[in-house]
Scaffold this motif. Structure first.
Motif, PDB file in Angstrom:
ATOM      1  N   UNK A 173       0.858  -1.122  -0.047  1.00  0.00           N
ATOM      2  CA  UNK A 173       0.133   0.103  -0.013  1.00  0.00           C
ATOM      3  C   UNK A 173       0.831   1.319  -0.026  1.00  0.00           C
ATOM      4  N   UNK A 174       0.668   2.264  -0.755  1.00  0.00           N
ATOM      5  CA  UNK A 174       1.245   3.497  -0.826  1.00  0.00           C
ATOM      6  C   UNK A 174       0.302   4.485  -0.186  1.00  0.00           C
ATOM      7  N   UNK A 175       1.012   5.348   0.779  1.00  0.00           N
ATOM      8  CA  UNK A 175       0.321   6.320   1.380  1.00  0.00           C
ATOM      9  C   UNK A 175       1.240   7.782   0.909  1.00  0.00           C
ATOM     10  N   UNK A 176       0.175   8.596   0.499  1.00  0.00           N
ATOM     11  CA  UNK A 176       0.712   9.985   0.263  1.00  0.00           C
ATOM     12  C   UNK A 176       0.185  11.019   1.050  1.00  0.00           C
ATOM     13  N   UNK A 177       1.088  11.751   1.785  1.00  0.00           N
ATOM     14  CA  UNK A 177       0.524  12.863   2.582  1.00  0.00           C
ATOM     15  C   UNK A 177       0.745  14.158   1.824  1.00  0.00           C
ATOM     16  N   UNK A 178      -0.337  14.667   1.422  1.00  0.00           N
ATOM     17  CA  UNK A 178      -0.128  16.090   0.748  1.00  0.00           C
ATOM     18  C   UNK A 178      -0.497  17.162   1.474  1.00  0.00           C
ATOM     19  N   UNK A 179       0.351  18.130   1.529  1.00  0.00           N
ATOM     20  CA  UNK A 179       0.383  19.461   2.172  1.00  0.00           C
ATOM     21  C   UNK A 179       0.784  18.872   3.672  1.00  0.00           C
ATOM     22  N   UNK A 180       2.011  18.367   3.661  1.00  0.00           N
ATOM     23  CA  UNK A 180       2.628  17.834   4.861  1.00  0.00           C
ATOM     24  C   UNK A 180       3.441  19.069   5.275  1.00  0.00           C
ATOM     25  N   UNK A 202       5.495  23.390   3.129  1.00  0.00           N
ATOM     26  CA  UNK A 202       4.672  22.214   2.866  1.00  0.00           C
ATOM     27  C   UNK A 202       5.638  21.278   1.741  1.00  0.00           C
ATOM     28  N   UNK A 203       5.127  19.962   1.857  1.00  0.00           N
ATOM     29  CA  UNK A 203       5.584  18.976   0.932  1.00  0.00           C
ATOM     30  C   UNK A 203       4.740  17.862   0.709  1.00  0.00           C
ATOM     31  N   UNK A 204       5.081  17.030  -0.014  1.00  0.00           N
ATOM     32  CA  UNK A 204       4.416  15.578  -0.367  1.00  0.00           C
ATOM     33  C   UNK A 204       5.143  14.453   0.435  1.00  0.00           C
ATOM     34  N   UNK A 205       4.656  13.736   1.275  1.00  0.00           N
ATOM     35  CA  UNK A 205       5.620  12.730   1.890  1.00  0.00           C
ATOM     36  C   UNK A 205       4.861  11.276   1.549  1.00  0.00           C
TER      37      UNK A 205
END
Length: 152
Positions: free
Chosen positions: A14-21, A54-57
């Motif tokens: 599973x890929x999790x992407x946290x946007x606005x991190x 902010x970044x995407x993690x």
């Protein structure tokens, strides 16, 4: 590539992407500490270039931990403005060779092999001796076979 090249796979990722991190070491440490409290093992990690503060993690976990990560994400959304994107049933394909760090052109060879596959590459991580690609279930066989053929 020599006789030491190994192409390996791991499925059910599973890929999790946290946007606005928040793009800070403190935030990254806190998020992975919080995930560890759920006893979830993290594999691939990739951070996008920052956009201001902010970044995407992005990171991967086993599909077996999907219920636990969804609980974590639910709690995270209550506390932050971070948007989480979850994509399961992916496959990791890794090309490993201890000689890679002294051999120019390996990335060119790997990506040249999959150039015409039109694959959905979800995540790329590298080290001095390994290139790992996360691909969808639909693209796995095509990408894997192309890489194995190119590395032979």
């Amino acid at each position: 590539m020599g006789k030491t090249t190994v192409v390996s796979t791991v499925d059910n990722i599973t890929l999790i992407t946290l946007q606005g991190f928040p793009a800070s070491a403190e935030s990254i440490a806190k998020i992975f500490d919080a995930i560890s409290q759920y006893e979830i093992n993290i594999d691939m990690i990739s951070m996008a270039p920052t956009h201001g503060a902010l970044t995407g993690l992005s990171f991967t976990i086993s599909d077996n931990d999907l219920i636990d990560i969804l609980s974590f994400i639910s709690a995270l959304k209550k506390e932050t403005q971070v948007n989480a994107i979850v994509s399961s049933v992916n496959h990791k394909i890794s090309v490993y060779d201890p000689e890679m760090k002294n051999t120019p052109g390996i990335a060119a060879k790997v990506f040249g092999a999959i150039r015409n596959t039109d694959a959905d590459i979800r995540l790329i991580t590298t080290s001095e001796v390994e290139i790992s690609l996360l691909v969808t279930e639909a693209d796995f066989d095509t990408v894997y076979n192309a890489i194995v053929k190119a590395m032979a």
